[in-house]
Design an enzyme around this catalytic site. Structure first.
Site, PDB file in Angstrom:
ATOM      1  N   ASP A  66       1.054  24.975 -41.433  1.00 43.88           N
ATOM      2  CA  ASP A  66       0.736  23.942 -40.449  1.00 43.88           C
ATOM      3  C   ASP A  66       1.773  22.814 -40.446  1.00 43.88           C
ATOM      4  OD1 ASP A  66      -0.021  23.008 -42.952  1.00 43.88           O
ATOM      5  OD2 ASP A  66      -2.152  22.941 -42.517  1.00 43.88           O
ATOM      6  N   ASN A 134     -13.655  19.633 -46.090  1.00 43.11           N
ATOM      7  CA  ASN A 134     -14.680  20.121 -45.158  1.00 43.11           C
ATOM      8  C   ASN A 134     -14.614  21.644 -44.990  1.00 43.11           C
ATOM      9  OD1 ASN A 134     -12.374  20.450 -43.667  1.00 43.11           O
ATOM     10  ND2 ASN A 134     -12.949  19.081 -41.990  1.00 43.11           N
ATOM     11  N   HIS A 136     -11.829  23.395 -44.467  1.00 40.36           N
ATOM     12  CA  HIS A 136     -10.774  23.899 -43.571  1.00 40.36           C
ATOM     13  C   HIS A 136      -9.691  24.639 -44.350  1.00 40.36           C
ATOM     14  CE1 HIS A 136      -8.292  19.863 -43.584  1.00 40.36           C
ATOM     15  NE2 HIS A 136      -7.711  20.713 -44.393  1.00 40.36           N
ATOM     16  N   GLU A 141     -10.113  23.471 -38.463  1.00 38.45           N
ATOM     17  CA  GLU A 141     -11.262  22.625 -38.744  1.00 38.45           C
ATOM     18  C   GLU A 141     -12.568  23.383 -38.473  1.00 38.45           C
ATOM     19  OE1 GLU A 141     -10.672  20.047 -40.300  1.00 38.45           O
ATOM     20  OE2 GLU A 141      -9.333  18.609 -39.335  1.00 38.45           O
TER      21      GLU A 141
HETATM   22  C1  GLP Z   1      -4.408  19.396 -45.601  1.00 35.61           C
HETATM   23  C2  GLP Z   1      -3.636  20.679 -45.219  1.00 35.61           C
HETATM   24  C3  GLP Z   1      -4.259  21.895 -45.816  1.00 35.61           C
HETATM   25  C4  GLP Z   1      -4.554  21.626 -47.266  1.00 35.61           C
HETATM   26  C5  GLP Z   1      -5.658  20.616 -47.371  1.00 35.61           C
HETATM   27  C6  GLP Z   1      -5.975  20.197 -48.798  1.00 35.61           C
HETATM   28  O1  GLP Z   1      -5.091  18.815 -44.555  1.00 35.61           O
HETATM   29  N1  GLP Z   1      -3.484  20.881 -43.818  1.00 35.61           N
HETATM   30  O2  GLP Z   1      -3.402  23.009 -45.640  1.00 35.61           O
HETATM   31  O3  GLP Z   1      -4.978  22.787 -47.908  1.00 35.61           O
HETATM   32  O4  GLP Z   1      -5.399  19.489 -46.584  1.00 35.61           O
HETATM   33  O5  GLP Z   1      -5.030  19.315 -49.292  1.00 35.61           O
HETATM   34  P1  GLP Z   1      -4.977  18.813 -50.767  1.00 35.61           P
HETATM   35  O6  GLP Z   1      -4.450  19.934 -51.581  1.00 35.61           O
HETATM   36  O7  GLP Z   1      -4.048  17.639 -50.730  1.00 35.61           O
HETATM   37  O8  GLP Z   1      -6.348  18.436 -51.161  1.00 35.61           O
END
Ligand code: GLP
Length: 239
Positions: A66, A134, A136, A141
């Site tokens: 992403d 959440n 995702h 989402e």
């Molecule tokens: C972000 C990314 C995800 C990631 C998630 C968790 O929004 N788009 O790909 O897995 O959040 O992030 P973190 O590892 O910082 O908790």
């Protein structure tokens, strides 16, 4: 689904071993990569293994999950910048073999082109995933159709809130992003999810020990034939 639970250090070592195995067996593998805080330790370990000559990225191709829309690759909060700084510039990968959607443009054609490039590369061998609070995956989402391919998403308030720690204020957190779709993720040959921290415990429980529902995008992984979840004890604390 295979679940491996350990300390943070064990989680990193075990995840890194998957890459050593894959890249030794198939040096030209196509890797699906992720950003966020969780993969940072893994990337540091991969950099170390590469410096020690135990792993090489020289022949592989990568596709990131992403990217924020509105930030170009030189912005220090763009996912392209994150990948360059934390992995690509520190290993022997060919920069032209690394793919991150371009956040500088906002168009459905960019998304379609991204899927076409994944297909042309032969599909993803190993998709790395973090987990949103959440549930995702990527930026898919809750309520994203399971049939989705790479597309533009409007970020939820909870995701912008969770990610605001990296920006000066919430107003600077982009409102939209590109993400590979749920179907892109399900089409990967193998999926490796890493999760750490107590704030992921509910999402882990909902994703892997509850019903498969678009309400929890990661729950679809219960239907994937080759998923390894590597989680630390805090992330497993609700199970
Ligand atoms: C972000 C990314 C995800 C990631 C998630 C968790 O929004 N788009 O790909 O897995 O959040 O992030 P973190 O590892 O910082 O908790």
């Amino acid at each position: 689904m295979k679940l491996i639970v350990g300390t943070q250090e064990e989680v990193i070592k075990k995840a890194a071993q998957r890459y050593v195995k894959l890249l030794n067996e198939k040096p030209e593998a196509v890797l699906g990569l992720a950003t966020g805080s969780t993969p940072l330790g893994l990337y540091a370990e991969l950099v170390k293994l590469c410096a020690e000559g135990k792993i090489s990225f020289a022949k592989c191709t990568t596709f990131n999950l992403d990217e924020y829309i509105g930030l170009d690759g030189t912005h220090d909060q763009s996912y392209r910048y994150f990948m360059n700084k934390n992995l690509f510039e520190k290993v022997d990968i060919r920069m032209e073999a690394t793919h991150v959607p371009s956040g500088a443009v906002k168009s459905d054609e960019e998304a379609e082109q991204y899927d076409a490039e994944i297909k042309a590369a032969g599909g993803i061998d190993l998709q790395l995933l973090g987990l949103g609070v959440n549930g995702h995956i990527g930026f898919n989402e809750p309520l994203t159709p399971f049939t989705s391919m790479t597309h533009i998403v409007k970020l939820t308030d909870s995701t912008r809130e969770a990610n605001k720690r990296f920006f000066a204020s919430i107003d600077e957190v982009p409102t939209h992003a590109y993400t590979m779709g749920v179907r892109d993720i399900m089409q990967a040959q193998r999926v490796l999810m890493v999760a750490s921290g107590a704030n992921k415990a509910q999402a882990i429980k909902d994703a892997f020990f509850g019903p498969v529902t678009p309400q929890v995008p990661a729950s679809i992984l219960q239907l994937h034939g080759d998923v390894i979840v590597i989680a630390d004890e805090a992330a497993m604390s609700k199970f």
